[in-house]
Design an enzyme around this catalytic site. Structure first.
Site, PDB file in Angstrom:
ATOM      1  N   TYR A 193       0.856  -1.191   0.000  1.00  0.00           N
ATOM      2  CA  TYR A 193       0.000   0.000   0.000  1.00  0.00           C
ATOM      3  C   TYR A 193       0.886   1.232   0.000  1.00  0.00           C
ATOM      4  O   TYR A 193       1.854   1.306   0.765  1.00  0.00           O
ATOM      5  CB  TYR A 193      -0.897   0.006   1.239  1.00  0.00           C
ATOM      6  CG  TYR A 193      -1.806   1.215   1.345  1.00  0.00           C
ATOM      7  CD1 TYR A 193      -1.561   2.225   2.280  1.00  0.00           C
ATOM      8  CD2 TYR A 193      -2.916   1.370   0.510  1.00  0.00           C
ATOM      9  CE1 TYR A 193      -2.392   3.332   2.386  1.00  0.00           C
ATOM     10  CE2 TYR A 193      -3.750   2.478   0.607  1.00  0.00           C
ATOM     11  CZ  TYR A 193      -3.486   3.450   1.543  1.00  0.00           C
ATOM     12  OH  TYR A 193      -4.314   4.554   1.638  1.00  0.00           O
ATOM     13  N   ASP A 240       9.420   2.835  -0.756  1.00  0.00           N
ATOM     14  CA  ASP A 240       8.387   3.524   0.031  1.00  0.00           C
ATOM     15  C   ASP A 240       8.668   3.230   1.504  1.00  0.00           C
ATOM     16  O   ASP A 240       8.301   2.172   2.005  1.00  0.00           O
ATOM     17  CB  ASP A 240       6.992   3.052  -0.386  1.00  0.00           C
ATOM     18  CG  ASP A 240       5.912   3.735   0.451  1.00  0.00           C
ATOM     19  OD1 ASP A 240       4.726   3.538   0.162  1.00  0.00           O
ATOM     20  OD2 ASP A 240       6.271   4.452   1.407  1.00  0.00           O
ATOM     21  N   LYS A 259       4.849   9.718   8.305  1.00  0.00           N
ATOM     22  CA  LYS A 259       4.672   9.269   9.685  1.00  0.00           C
ATOM     23  C   LYS A 259       5.726   9.820  10.648  1.00  0.00           C
ATOM     24  O   LYS A 259       5.668  10.996  11.018  1.00  0.00           O
ATOM     25  CB  LYS A 259       4.601   7.736   9.711  1.00  0.00           C
ATOM     26  CG  LYS A 259       3.404   7.195   8.875  1.00  0.00           C
ATOM     27  CD  LYS A 259       3.315   5.701   8.906  1.00  0.00           C
ATOM     28  CE  LYS A 259       2.372   5.162   7.856  1.00  0.00           C
ATOM     29  NZ  LYS A 259       0.973   5.175   8.255  1.00  0.00           N
TER      30      LYS A 259
HETATM   31  P1  KE4 Z   1      -0.762   8.590   4.109  1.00  0.00           P
HETATM   32  O1  KE4 Z   1      -1.281   9.214   2.838  1.00  0.00           O
HETATM   33  O2  KE4 Z   1      -1.845   7.780   4.831  1.00  0.00           O
HETATM   34  O3  KE4 Z   1      -0.059   9.603   5.006  1.00  0.00           O
HETATM   35  O4  KE4 Z   1       0.391   7.552   3.712  1.00  0.00           O
HETATM   36  C1  KE4 Z   1       0.099   6.561   2.763  1.00  0.00           C
HETATM   37  C2  KE4 Z   1       1.080   5.407   2.937  1.00  0.00           C
HETATM   38  C3  KE4 Z   1       2.120   5.292   2.036  1.00  0.00           C
HETATM   39  N1  KE4 Z   1       3.017   4.286   2.133  1.00  0.00           N
HETATM   40  C4  KE4 Z   1       2.927   3.357   3.124  1.00  0.00           C
HETATM   41  C5  KE4 Z   1       3.934   2.264   3.197  1.00  0.00           C
HETATM   42  C6  KE4 Z   1       1.880   3.437   4.081  1.00  0.00           C
HETATM   43  O5  KE4 Z   1       1.782   2.512   5.069  1.00  0.00           O
HETATM   44  C7  KE4 Z   1       0.942   4.485   3.998  1.00  0.00           C
HETATM   45  C8  KE4 Z   1      -0.215   4.624   4.959  1.00  0.00           C
HETATM   46  N2  KE4 Z   1      -0.299   3.634   5.980  1.00  0.00           N
HETATM   47  C9  KE4 Z   1      -1.627   3.374   6.484  1.00  0.00           C
HETATM   48  C10 KE4 Z   1      -1.579   2.207   7.472  1.00  0.00           C
HETATM   49  N3  KE4 Z   1      -1.079   1.039   6.933  1.00  0.00           N
HETATM   50  C11 KE4 Z   1      -2.189   4.605   7.137  1.00  0.00           C
HETATM   51  C12 KE4 Z   1      -3.423   4.369   7.971  1.00  0.00           C
HETATM   52  C13 KE4 Z   1      -4.657   4.812   7.237  1.00  0.00           C
HETATM   53  O6  KE4 Z   1      -4.785   4.581   6.025  1.00  0.00           O
HETATM   54  O7  KE4 Z   1      -5.528   5.400   7.931  1.00  0.00           O
END
Ligand code: KE4
Length: 423
Positions: free
Chosen positions: A144, A239, A267
């Site tokens: 993801y 990523d 994060k």
């Molecule tokens: P954000 O757009 O949510 O800040 O980041 C996207 C993203 C990109 N790359 C990786 C490896 C990620 O894990 C994420 C977002 N992680 C999720 C949880 N696995 C965020 C939680 C959510 O979607 O509310």
């Protein structure tokens, strides 16, 4: 457990936001409970609006490596707020944060600060396409990278639990540019390069797949990706939104000794505030506006409050390497306790752990890839989730997420968690 106030807020939220939440995984959809509304958090603890206290292993999906409301971070942010929240103009803090990131991660020769991981990965891919003049990208099933159109193809995280890994609303023409390989399966990658010669702009990968639970790269897999992308003139994008500053200040690229062309962070890098980063080779990044033709922009990019939180967080992590030793040791203790639980209760459980990231899968199989992760019994996971929650332990409300250990988790927290696990 009294959760009446959460229930009242949830009813109101359901009428205001899809599923009553601002991000799908928070809806507790795959664990058969209604979401808890949080009032505040401190250290390793999170408190819902009904006053229930939990030991928190979600840590806001990763940013909370120092624990909630770290006094030094809060003090720095409070002070910064008095000088104004946003200027839409460059500040010295952006230089400071970018320099700190480059000192920790040498491959980050040049970078751009943005406001979310989605923005970082979307922009990194655009930069790679602009640099190579190619359109296609490779991602991995179950990984993801946020919710930009081209990456919502066979995605992980909540997209997996919603069983819509291919989101509605993404035009087929976009999705066609996204080729999907299998994590830890070299042949699936080779095949895509052979069938799309000189057409692949970028390969984006989570160096530790942490959105199908936690699946570490098999020995040699990342080296293979580095070689095959270099051979094909394809930009290798790590990523590191989850692994960055999580596996150490050098992230997964230091942990595994691989130098990608571009990297994304999120994060932890913002210390809990909306902040993410993409960057890498100057040769690629110089193509980004205003020095190049790849356009990318953001009203709140490099925001002075978010950069303040990020600077303080990275300062603490850089000055206290012992934090990483502690959180990895505690993650190891938890992983061992999960295995002991499996033995004691005669249940099928497979645990993966990398540094302070871990995941307990309810399956008898070794989880080394997407198929392994999907073999997990999500109903058993839901029961386990509810059992822990009722005992004051807050883990991810989905089998396909990581468990995060923070510097604020005390030995008592870990022992209490183990007691509940082995009850
Ligand atoms: P954000 O757009 O949510 O800040 O980041 C996207 C993203 C990109 N790359 C990786 C490896 C990620 O894990 C994420 C977002 N992680 C999720 C949880 N696995 C965020 C939680 C959510 O979607 O509310």
């Amino acid at each position: 457990m009294d959760i009446r106030k959460s229930e009242e807020l949830y009813k109101i939220a359901l009428d205001l936001m899809p599923g009553g939440v601002n991000s799908p995984v928070r809806a507790f959809g795959s664990v058969g409970r209604n979401p808890l509304f949080i009032d505040h958090a401190k250290g390793s603890r999170i408190y819902d609006v009904d006053g229930n206290e939990y030991i928190d292993y979600v840590c806001s999906w990763g940013p909370g490596i120092l624990g909630h409301a770290h006094p030094e971070v809060i003090e720095a942010v409070q002070k910064a707020c008095l000088d104004g929240l946003t200027f839409g103009a460059p500040t010295g803090k952006e230089n400071q944060l970018a320099s700190m990131i480059r000192d920790c991660v040498p491959s980050m020769e040049m970078m751009r600060l943005v406001s979310s991981g989605t923005e970082a990965t979307m922009s990194a891919i655009r930069a790679a396409r602009g640099y190579t003049g190619r359109d296609k990208i490779i991602k991995f099933k179950g990984c993801y990278h946020g919710h930009s159109d081209g990456l919502l193809v066979q995605a992980g995280s909540a997209a997996l639990t919603q069983s819509v890994p291919d989101s509605a609303g993404v035009p087929a023409s976009f999705a066609q540019q996204t080729l999907v390989a299998l994590y830890n399966d070299k042949d699936s990658v080779r095949e895509l390069f052979e069938n799309n010669k000189d057409q692949i702009a970028a390969l984006i990968v989570e160096p530790v797949a942490a959105n199908m639970g936690v699946v570490p790269p098999e020995e040699g897999f990342l080296e293979f990706l580095r070689e095959i992308t270099a051979e094909n003139g394809t930009v290798l994008i790590f990523d590191e939104v989850i692994t960055g500053f999580r596996l150490g200040v050098g992230g997964a690229q230091a942990w595994y000794g691989i130098k990608p062309d571009l990297t994304t962070f999120g994060k932890i890098v913002g210390g809990g505030m909306p902040m993410a980063v993409y960057g890498g080779s100057k040769e690629i990044m110089r193509n980004v506006a205003p020095t190049g033709k790849v356009y990318q922009a953001g009203t709140l990019s490099g925001n002075p409050i978010a950069t303040t939180a990020g600077i303080k967080t990275l300062q603490i992590l850089s000055e206290h390497p012992e934090i990483y030793t502690k959180i990895e040791k505690n993650a190891q203790k938890l992983a061992d306790a999960y295995r002991e639980r499996a033995r004691k209760r005669g249940i099928s459980l497979h645990v993966n752990q990398v540094g302070s990231l871990l995941c307990a899968y309810f399956t008898g199989e070794k989880v080394k890839d997407y198929a392994g992760a999907l073999s997990s019994d999500t109903k058993a996971y839901a029961e386990y989730f509810g059992e822990l929650l009722d005992q004051g332990i807050y883990v991810a409300p989905s089998q396909f997420e990581a468990m995060f250990v923070s510097a604020a988790h005390t030995d008592e927290d870990i022992d209490r968690t183990i007691d509940v696990l082995l009850k």
